[in-house]
Scaffold this motif. Structure first.
Motif, PDB file in Angstrom:
ATOM      1  N   THR A   1       0.827  -1.198   0.000  1.00  0.00           N
ATOM      2  CA  THR A   1       0.000   0.000   0.000  1.00  0.00           C
ATOM      3  C   THR A   1       0.863   1.250   0.000  1.00  0.00           C
ATOM      4  O   THR A   1       1.747   1.400   0.843  1.00  0.00           O
ATOM      5  CB  THR A   1      -0.919   0.025   1.234  1.00  0.00           C
ATOM      6  OG1 THR A   1      -1.738  -1.154   1.225  1.00  0.00           O
ATOM      7  CG2 THR A   1      -1.812   1.254   1.220  1.00  0.00           C
ATOM      8  N   THR A   2       0.608   2.132  -0.953  1.00  0.00           N
ATOM      9  CA  THR A   2       1.225   3.453  -0.991  1.00  0.00           C
ATOM     10  C   THR A   2       0.094   4.480  -1.100  1.00  0.00           C
ATOM     11  O   THR A   2      -1.066   4.121  -1.337  1.00  0.00           O
ATOM     12  CB  THR A   2       2.203   3.597  -2.167  1.00  0.00           C
ATOM     13  OG1 THR A   2       1.509   3.276  -3.387  1.00  0.00           O
ATOM     14  CG2 THR A   2       3.398   2.662  -2.002  1.00  0.00           C
ATOM     15  N   VAL A   3       0.436   5.750  -0.923  1.00  0.00           N
ATOM     16  CA  VAL A   3      -0.597   6.789  -0.888  1.00  0.00           C
ATOM     17  C   VAL A   3      -0.165   8.025  -1.678  1.00  0.00           C
ATOM     18  O   VAL A   3       1.023   8.250  -1.897  1.00  0.00           O
ATOM     19  CB  VAL A   3      -0.920   7.201   0.568  1.00  0.00           C
ATOM     20  CG1 VAL A   3      -1.619   6.082   1.312  1.00  0.00           C
ATOM     21  CG2 VAL A   3       0.342   7.616   1.319  1.00  0.00           C
TER      22      VAL A   3
ATOM     23  N   GLU B   1       1.764   8.935   5.287  1.00  0.00           N
ATOM     24  CA  GLU B   1       2.749   8.587   4.267  1.00  0.00           C
ATOM     25  C   GLU B   1       3.444   7.297   4.681  1.00  0.00           C
ATOM     26  O   GLU B   1       3.307   6.834   5.813  1.00  0.00           O
ATOM     27  CB  GLU B   1       3.773   9.715   4.105  1.00  0.00           C
ATOM     28  CG  GLU B   1       3.162  11.043   3.671  1.00  0.00           C
ATOM     29  CD  GLU B   1       4.171  12.168   3.659  1.00  0.00           C
ATOM     30  OE1 GLU B   1       5.063  12.147   2.789  1.00  0.00           O
ATOM     31  OE2 GLU B   1       4.064  13.071   4.522  1.00  0.00           O
ATOM     32  N   GLY B   2       4.212   6.727   3.753  1.00  0.00           N
ATOM     33  CA  GLY B   2       4.952   5.508   4.035  1.00  0.00           C
ATOM     34  C   GLY B   2       4.509   4.362   3.145  1.00  0.00           C
ATOM     35  O   GLY B   2       3.565   4.473   2.354  1.00  0.00           O
TER      36      GLY B   2
ATOM     37  N   LEU C   1       5.365  -1.519   8.248  1.00  0.00           N
ATOM     38  CA  LEU C   1       5.308  -0.122   7.837  1.00  0.00           C
ATOM     39  C   LEU C   1       6.718   0.439   7.814  1.00  0.00           C
ATOM     40  O   LEU C   1       7.432   0.372   8.819  1.00  0.00           O
ATOM     41  CB  LEU C   1       4.439   0.684   8.810  1.00  0.00           C
ATOM     42  CG  LEU C   1       4.411   2.198   8.591  1.00  0.00           C
ATOM     43  CD1 LEU C   1       3.768   2.539   7.243  1.00  0.00           C
ATOM     44  CD2 LEU C   1       3.662   2.898   9.727  1.00  0.00           C
ATOM     45  N   VAL C   2       7.114   0.989   6.673  1.00  0.00           N
ATOM     46  CA  VAL C   2       8.432   1.599   6.509  1.00  0.00           C
ATOM     47  C   VAL C   2       8.233   3.065   6.117  1.00  0.00           C
ATOM     48  O   VAL C   2       7.435   3.377   5.226  1.00  0.00           O
ATOM     49  CB  VAL C   2       9.252   0.863   5.425  1.00  0.00           C
ATOM     50  CG1 VAL C   2      10.585   1.565   5.203  1.00  0.00           C
ATOM     51  CG2 VAL C   2       9.477  -0.590   5.825  1.00  0.00           C
ATOM     52  N   GLY C   3       8.952   3.941   6.797  1.00  0.00           N
ATOM     53  CA  GLY C   3       8.873   5.362   6.466  1.00  0.00           C
ATOM     54  C   GLY C   3       7.547   5.996   6.804  1.00  0.00           C
ATOM     55  O   GLY C   3       7.119   6.947   6.140  1.00  0.00           O
TER      56      GLY C   3
ATOM     57  N   ALA D   1       4.441  13.177  13.348  1.00  0.00           N
ATOM     58  CA  ALA D   1       4.875  12.000  14.088  1.00  0.00           C
ATOM     59  C   ALA D   1       5.420  10.996  13.080  1.00  0.00           C
ATOM     60  O   ALA D   1       4.847  10.821  11.994  1.00  0.00           O
ATOM     61  CB  ALA D   1       3.717  11.389  14.867  1.00  0.00           C
ATOM     62  N   GLU D   2       6.520  10.350  13.443  1.00  0.00           N
ATOM     63  CA  GLU D   2       7.107   9.337  12.567  1.00  0.00           C
ATOM     64  C   GLU D   2       6.942   7.960  13.199  1.00  0.00           C
ATOM     65  O   GLU D   2       6.945   7.825  14.435  1.00  0.00           O
ATOM     66  CB  GLU D   2       8.586   9.645  12.323  1.00  0.00           C
ATOM     67  CG  GLU D   2       8.797  10.953  11.575  1.00  0.00           C
ATOM     68  CD  GLU D   2      10.257  11.259  11.318  1.00  0.00           C
ATOM     69  OE1 GLU D   2      11.119  10.596  11.948  1.00  0.00           O
ATOM     70  OE2 GLU D   2      10.537  12.152  10.506  1.00  0.00           O
ATOM     71  N   ARG D   3       6.820   6.935  12.339  1.00  0.00           N
ATOM     72  CA  ARG D   3       6.513   5.603  12.868  1.00  0.00           C
ATOM     73  C   ARG D   3       6.990   4.523  11.912  1.00  0.00           C
ATOM     74  O   ARG D   3       6.879   4.659  10.692  1.00  0.00           O
ATOM     75  CB  ARG D   3       5.004   5.466  13.076  1.00  0.00           C
ATOM     76  CG  ARG D   3       4.528   4.086  13.556  1.00  0.00           C
ATOM     77  CD  ARG D   3       3.020   4.072  13.722  1.00  0.00           C
ATOM     78  NE  ARG D   3       2.536   2.778  14.184  1.00  0.00           N
ATOM     79  CZ  ARG D   3       2.512   2.400  15.437  1.00  0.00           C
ATOM     80  NH1 ARG D   3       2.953   3.208  16.384  1.00  0.00           N
ATOM     81  NH2 ARG D   3       2.048   1.211  15.785  1.00  0.00           N
ATOM     82  N   GLU D   4       7.518   3.433  12.483  1.00  0.00           N
ATOM     83  CA  GLU D   4       7.744   2.199  11.747  1.00  0.00           C
ATOM     84  C   GLU D   4       7.222   1.065  12.619  1.00  0.00           C
ATOM     85  O   GLU D   4       7.231   1.163  13.851  1.00  0.00           O
ATOM     86  CB  GLU D   4       9.226   2.016  11.411  1.00  0.00           C
ATOM     87  CG  GLU D   4       9.769   3.141  10.538  1.00  0.00           C
ATOM     88  CD  GLU D   4      10.931   2.722   9.648  1.00  0.00           C
ATOM     89  OE1 GLU D   4      11.442   1.602   9.842  1.00  0.00           O
ATOM     90  OE2 GLU D   4      11.308   3.515   8.760  1.00  0.00           O
ATOM     91  N   SER D   5       6.735   0.003  11.988  1.00  0.00           N
ATOM     92  CA  SER D   5       6.169  -1.085  12.780  1.00  0.00           C
ATOM     93  C   SER D   5       6.280  -2.403  12.034  1.00  0.00           C
ATOM     94  O   SER D   5       6.423  -2.445  10.808  1.00  0.00           O
ATOM     95  CB  SER D   5       4.700  -0.803  13.131  1.00  0.00           C
ATOM     96  OG  SER D   5       3.918  -0.667  11.963  1.00  0.00           O
ATOM     97  N   ASN D   6       6.216  -3.472  12.823  1.00  0.00           N
ATOM     98  CA  ASN D   6       6.250  -4.839  12.304  1.00  0.00           C
ATOM     99  C   ASN D   6       5.285  -5.651  13.157  1.00  0.00           C
ATOM    100  O   ASN D   6       5.615  -6.062  14.259  1.00  0.00           O
ATOM    101  CB  ASN D   6       7.670  -5.404  12.372  1.00  0.00           C
ATOM    102  CG  ASN D   6       7.791  -6.756  11.683  1.00  0.00           C
ATOM    103  OD1 ASN D   6       6.794  -7.437  11.429  1.00  0.00           O
ATOM    104  ND2 ASN D   6       9.016  -7.157  11.386  1.00  0.00           N
ATOM    105  N   ILE D   7       4.065  -5.823  12.648  1.00  0.00           N
ATOM    106  CA  ILE D   7       2.979  -6.399  13.445  1.00  0.00           C
ATOM    107  C   ILE D   7       2.438  -7.641  12.740  1.00  0.00           C
ATOM    108  O   ILE D   7       2.160  -7.618  11.539  1.00  0.00           O
ATOM    109  CB  ILE D   7       1.850  -5.369  13.635  1.00  0.00           C
ATOM    110  CG1 ILE D   7       2.378  -4.164  14.427  1.00  0.00           C
ATOM    111  CG2 ILE D   7       0.648  -5.985  14.343  1.00  0.00           C
ATOM    112  CD1 ILE D   7       1.426  -2.990  14.474  1.00  0.00           C
ATOM    113  N   THR D   8       2.290  -8.718  13.503  1.00  0.00           N
ATOM    114  CA  THR D   8       1.691  -9.945  12.978  1.00  0.00           C
ATOM    115  C   THR D   8       0.409 -10.221  13.754  1.00  0.00           C
ATOM    116  O   THR D   8       0.395 -10.177  14.981  1.00  0.00           O
ATOM    117  CB  THR D   8       2.652 -11.135  13.109  1.00  0.00           C
ATOM    118  OG1 THR D   8       3.842 -10.865  12.349  1.00  0.00           O
ATOM    119  CG2 THR D   8       2.021 -12.411  12.588  1.00  0.00           C
TER     120      THR D   8
END
Length: 296
Positions: free
Chosen positions: A149-151, A162-163, A184-186, A198-205
C-alpha cells in the motif's frame, strides 16, 4: 448487502484520554499529560494504518472474476464497486488494472481508491481524502500473497499519512485462521491543523481466529510485534508486547495481553488488559508503580 470489515477499526484508539488520573509523588512514577498525549497519538496513528490494511482486504477482494483474470489480454483499467460504507460517497472512484499475466487463480495488478478532495465520511464519522494505491499479488487468504500500500495526498480525519505498508499472508495461514504480517516503513503522520509530525515504523503480525458463530471471532496480535517512532512533541518511543493481545468483537479495547511503552529510552509504561473478560478494566504500571483504572 455491504461487506463487513474485519473488526471495524482494531480498537487501539480506545485508550484516548483515560490515564490522566494516575497520580504519584514522583513525576517519573506517574502518567503525565505528555505521556497520555503520546500514548493516545500512537494508538490513533496505529489504528489509521491498520485501517489501511482493512481497506486493502476489502477492496482487493471486490473485482469480478473477469476483472481479475486478464489471461494475456491488452491492459485495461476497470471500474470496481466495493460494498463497504467507507467507499460509499459520491465522487469516490475505485479502479483496477490487472497485470497482463494475472489469472483467477493467481491475480496480480494495481487497485486505486480515489477518495477525492472534498472528503468521504463513513458510517463511523471517519473522513478520507486522496488516493490509496494497492499493488496486489495473489489471493487474500493464500499464504505468500502480498498487498503493498502506498498513498498520494491521503488523509483521514485531518491526518495526512505517508509511508509504504506491506501486508503479507504468512506461511501456515489458513482460511479458518488467516494470519498476516504488516510492515510499515517510512511512516509519517502530519496533523494538518497545526503541522506537527509523528514518525513511525512497525512490524505487526496478527491472526484472525474464526469461530462457528462469527460473533465469537477474535484477533490475536503476536507477542513479537513491535513499533517505534518519534512523537509530535519530539520524544522517541518504542512499543512491544510482554503478552499477545486479544481483541473480541464489540469490546472496544483488548481483553487480554500486556503492551509496553518505552518513552525517551527511560520511562516504562505498561498496560495489562486482563484475563479475557470484556470489562474495560486495565492495570497501568509506570516505572513499577501500579494503578487499576477503568477505560471510558
Amino acid at each position: 448487502m455491504k461487506t463487513s470489515n474485519l473488526f471495524g477499526k482494531i480498537a487501539s484508539v480506545a485508550l484516548m484520554g483515560t490515564f490522566a488520573f494516575v497520580i504519584s509523588c514522583k513525576d517519573e512514577d506517574k502518567l503525565t499529560l505528555a505521556d497520555t498525549q503520546d500514548i493516545t497519538e500512537e494508538a490513533i496513528t496505529d489504528s489509521y494504518y491498520q485501517d489501511m490494511d482493512d481497506l486493502a482486504g476489502v477492496a482487493v477482494s471486490a473485482p469480478t472474476d473477469d476483472q481479475y483474470s486478464k489471461n494475456g489480454r491488452v491492459e485495461t483499467t476497470y471500474s470496481v464497486t466495493v460494498q463497504d460504507d467507507r467507499f460509499d460517497c459520491d465522487g469516490v472512484v475505485v479502479s483496477v488494472t490487472p497485470d497482463a499475466n494475472s489469472t483467477l487463480e493467481a491475480p496480480k495488478g494495481v487497485l486505486i481508491v480515489n477518495f477525492g478532495t472534498t472528503g468521504c465520511a463513513d458510517g463511523r464519522g471517519n473522513t478520507r481524502t486522496g488516493k490509496v494505491i494497492f499493488t496486489y499479488n495473489g489471493r487474500r487468504f493464500q499464504p505468500g500473497s502480498t498487498v503493498v500500500t502506498t498513498v498520494e495526498n491521503y488523509t483521514i480525519n485531518g491526518v495526512k499519512l505517508e509511508g509504504v505498508r506491506t501486508l503479507t499472508n504468512v506461511s501456515g495461514s489458513t482460511a479458518e485462521a488467516p494470519k498476516f504480517n504488516a510492515k510499515l516503513v517510512g511512516g509519517k503522520a502530519t496533523f494538518i491543523a497545526d503541522g506537527t509530525v509523528a514518525e513511525r515504523e512497525s512490524n505487526i503480525t496478527w491472526q484472525w481466529i474464526r469461530e462457528a458463530n462469527p460473533l465469537n471471532d477474535y484477533l490475536l496480535i503476536d507477542q513479537a510485534s513491535t513499533a517505534s517512532g518519534t512523537t509530535r512533541g519530539g520524544r522517541t518511543y518504542s512499543v512491544s508486547l510482554s503478552k499477545a493481545l486479544k481483541y473480541k468483537r464489540f469490546c472496544g479495547i483488548a481483553v487480554e495481553g500486556i503492551k509496553k511503552y518505552l518513552i525517551d529510552g527511560s520511562k516504562e509504561i505498561t498496560i495489562d488488559y486482563g484475563d479475557g473478560t470484556c470489562d474495560k478494566s486495565v492495570v497501568i504500571t509506570v516505572n513499577g508503580v501500579t494503578r487499576n483504572i477503568n477505560v471510558n
